[in-house]
Design an enzyme around this catalytic site. Structure first.
Site, PDB file in Angstrom:
ATOM      1  N   THR A 294     -45.664  22.775 -29.854  1.00 54.96           N
ATOM      2  CA  THR A 294     -45.156  22.478 -28.517  1.00 54.96           C
ATOM      3  C   THR A 294     -46.309  22.275 -27.551  1.00 54.96           C
ATOM      4  OG1 THR A 294     -43.205  23.824 -28.939  1.00 54.96           O
ATOM      5  CG2 THR A 294     -43.698  23.340 -26.651  1.00 54.96           C
TER       6      THR A 294
ATOM      7  N   ASP B 270     -35.402  26.522 -13.101  1.00 50.76           N
ATOM      8  CA  ASP B 270     -35.872  25.337 -13.814  1.00 50.76           C
ATOM      9  C   ASP B 270     -35.532  24.116 -12.959  1.00 50.76           C
ATOM     10  OD1 ASP B 270     -36.426  24.556 -17.130  1.00 50.76           O
ATOM     11  OD2 ASP B 270     -35.875  22.985 -15.720  1.00 50.76           O
TER      12      ASP B 270
ATOM     13  N   THR C  15     -42.889  27.450 -19.231  1.00 54.50           N
ATOM     14  CA  THR C  15     -43.082  26.113 -18.670  1.00 54.50           C
ATOM     15  C   THR C  15     -44.326  25.487 -19.289  1.00 54.50           C
ATOM     16  OG1 THR C  15     -44.566  26.734 -16.872  1.00 54.50           O
ATOM     17  CG2 THR C  15     -42.202  27.017 -16.481  1.00 54.50           C
TER      18      THR C  15
ATOM     19  N   ALA D  97     -46.380  31.226 -23.126  1.00 57.60           N
ATOM     20  CA  ALA D  97     -46.340  29.770 -22.935  1.00 57.60           C
ATOM     21  C   ALA D  97     -47.750  29.195 -22.933  1.00 57.60           C
ATOM     22  CB  ALA D  97     -45.592  29.434 -21.654  1.00 57.60           C
ATOM     23  N   ARG D  98     -48.410  29.208 -21.777  1.00 59.85           N
ATOM     24  CA  ARG D  98     -49.754  28.667 -21.640  1.00 59.85           C
ATOM     25  C   ARG D  98     -50.564  29.536 -20.678  1.00 59.85           C
ATOM     26  NH1 ARG D  98     -48.758  26.547 -25.623  1.00 59.85           N
ATOM     27  NH2 ARG D  98     -48.802  24.328 -26.204  1.00 59.85           N
TER      28      ARG D  98
ATOM     29  N   GLU E 179     -59.552  30.958 -24.512  1.00 63.06           N
ATOM     30  CA  GLU E 179     -59.176  31.603 -25.764  1.00 63.06           C
ATOM     31  C   GLU E 179     -60.260  31.401 -26.820  1.00 63.06           C
ATOM     32  OE1 GLU E 179     -55.309  30.124 -26.843  1.00 63.06           O
ATOM     33  OE2 GLU E 179     -54.321  31.095 -25.154  1.00 63.06           O
TER      34      GLU E 179
ATOM     35  N   HIS F  66     -52.709  34.440 -29.327  1.00 60.08           N
ATOM     36  CA  HIS F  66     -51.964  33.177 -29.385  1.00 60.08           C
ATOM     37  C   HIS F  66     -51.210  33.055 -30.713  1.00 60.08           C
ATOM     38  CE1 HIS F  66     -51.867  28.900 -27.503  1.00 60.08           C
ATOM     39  NE2 HIS F  66     -50.744  29.160 -28.138  1.00 60.08           N
TER      40      HIS F  66
END
Length: 518
Positions: free
Chosen positions: A78, A167, A199, A227-228, A257, A275
């Site tokens: 993703t 959202d 998101t 997510a990020r 990371e 992660h």
């Protein structure tokens, strides 16, 4: 759409073996090289049509530009924030991902972190404190209600949590159908006992949870980010943890990371993971299989799935679309050749006619711009980068659709205040031109082979004079289409065996002349 030639693919990370197997079974040569440096990747990528990555490979603009043969970049997972999508788009390279491949795994890890925060299930935290809290009756705020957000909601509802969310894309009635009440972020922050973010990372979501938003939350709120890295401002999170405004954090992702600054990782109220959101056997198998099948489908002209920078092409994979794409490109090239002014185009207007072309305006406009911008066949823009390149050069592209009994494409361009127009359609499986700059042809002009267009006043001597020039140059006349107009200057088209070496030989016979090969 015509199949995209993908003969060689480089896999730069550890991807499930099924990915390589599927590609090879479909006649694609696969090389797998892991842990390459940026310099090694730049040197290697020029030999491949496709690149498959996970999250470790950074596909920068330098890498993209080094891939002289690249047509596809596939992210087995993703998100595509490790890929410079803008650079790829400018080069006409399709970027795709597998947004559903790791949905369940990421959702389950999120739930695991939420449960761990409620009962302090980590070795360090269990040493420091034993008293936890139930999830039952607590409020979970879900920021981002896509696939993963939905799966988290349905699972945490089974613990008796109330789920609310935000959202900007998912309609409130849709999220309500799976038990999530939508509201603004300003309304959401003060109600939450727990917050989880799902998101993509982009300018509007960077630092979404910051000093200001933490101040609006309940004291002791717990947060999770699978997510990020960067969606939660890490410095603000550390300040909130130190002050007690944030009671705990479960982090699977970081801005850097692995993180060199260990302040968050070492904080007693933080549970951190390296992660691992997609690190399950099932997720890796799904992502590897999906990205391979998507590449094969694209390469065989079957379908385009998961593209993040070429949505206009999705409808171009219908059985009849290839000929309509050829029509759009050919009409663009004809208008480019037959435009008296050689100044840049300022405006392009593409209109599709007929019910069956209602969803085709996007790729028709891209195809027309490809034709208008192409200087040398096979070396111009493609359907992926045509519209961005047009915008860069100051060309405004407008599209329209009109219901009509006959399917057709109308292309109009403006140069220095003057307008030029072409009308065409697909007839018996072949692109044909019906009209050029007001001249309607008696017989549709097949847009194939070598074509000679000229504008002149109709006379009995005209055809003999032009064919005489062709004969003198050793060029054979293969077809002829005249306009229906009676008097005045009209456009004519001849299909010829080869292009004239000197089109200037027609200068004394006609007002305008142009030739091209389509």
């Amino acid at each position: 759409m015509a199949p995209v030639s993908v003969k060689r693919v480089l896999i730069s990370e550890s991807v499930d073996p099924c990915c390589k197997t599927i590609l090879q079974e479909n006649g694609i040569e696969v090389t797998q090289k892991q842990q390459m440096t940026k310099e090694e990747l730049i040197a290697e990528i020029q030999n491949y049509d496709g690149l498959v990555v996970r999250s470790a490979t950074k596909v920068t603009a330098d890498v993209v530009n080094a891939g002289s043969n690249l047509k596809i970049i596939g992210r087995a997972g993703t998100g595509v924030d490790n890929v410079d999508v803008d650079a790829a788009t400018k080069r006409g390279i399709i970027v795709m991902n597998t947004p559903s491949g790791n949905t369940i795994s990421a959702a389950e890890l999120t739930c695991a972190l939420l449960m761990s925060l409620s009962r302090w299930l980590s070795a360090l935290l269990m040493i420091l404190q034993f008293m936890g809290a139930e999830l039952y009756g607590k409020v979970l705020g879900i920021v981002g209600l896509g696939r993963i957000g939905k799966e988290v909601a349905t699972r945490m509802q089974s613990f008796g949590m109330k789920t609310i969310g935000y959202d900007p894309i998912t309609p409130p009635e849709v999220s309500a159908s799976w038990g999530v009440e939508q509201m603004s972020l300003e309304e959401l922050w003060p109600q939450c006992d727990y917050i989880t973010v799902h998101t993509p990372l982009m300018p509007s979501t960077t630092g979404l949870l910051n000093d200001t938003s933490f101040a609006k939350c309940k004291k002791g709120v717990k947060v999770v980010n699978c997510a990020r890295g960067g969606i939660i401002d890490e410095a603000a999170l550390l300040r909130a943890l130190e002050s007690g405004q944030c009671g705990g954090a479960g982090l699977d992702v970081f801005v850097e990371e692995p993180p060199k600054d260990r302040a968050l990782v070492n904080h007693p109220n933080v549970i951190s993971c390296p992660h691992l959101g997609a690190s399950t056997k099932e997720a890796q198998a799904r992502c590897g299989k999906e990205i391979a099948l998507q590449i094969v489908d694209m390469a065989t002209g079957k379908a385009l799935v998961g593209a993040v920078n070429a949505q206009v092409l999705v409808s171009s994979f219908s059985p009849d679309s290839h000929q309509w794409i050829l029509l759009g490109e050919s009409m663009g090239r004809v208008l480019k050749a037959c435009t008296a002014s050689k100044e840049p185009f300022s405006q392009v207007h593409v209109t599709s006619l007929g019910e069956s072309l209602k969803k085709s305006t996007g790729f028709l406009s891209s195809a027309a711009v490809v034709g208008l911008l192409t200087e040398v066949p096979q070396k111009g823009p493609n359907l992926v980068n045509a519209l961005p390149l047009a915008a860069e050069t100051g060309i405004t592209v407008q599209t329209d659709h009109k219901d009509n009994e006959r399917e057709a494409c109308v292309l109009e361009v403006s140069v220095n205040g003057r307008s030029y127009k072409a009308v065409g359609l697909v007839q018996a499986g072949l692109p044909v031109l019906l009209e050029l700059n007001g001249s309607v042809f008696r017989q549709p002009v097949p847009l194939t082979g070598h074509l000679l267009f000229f504008k002149a006043t109709n006379s009995t001597e005209l055809l003999l004079s032009v064919t005489g020039v062709l004969a003198a140059a050793g060029v054979e006349l293969q077809s002829f289409s005249a306009s229906t107009g009676g008097g005045g200057e009209q456009w004519y088209c001849m299909g010829i065996s080869s292009l004239l070496g000197d089109i200037g030989a027609l200068k004394s016979l006609v007002k305008e002349a142009a030739q091209l090969t389509v």
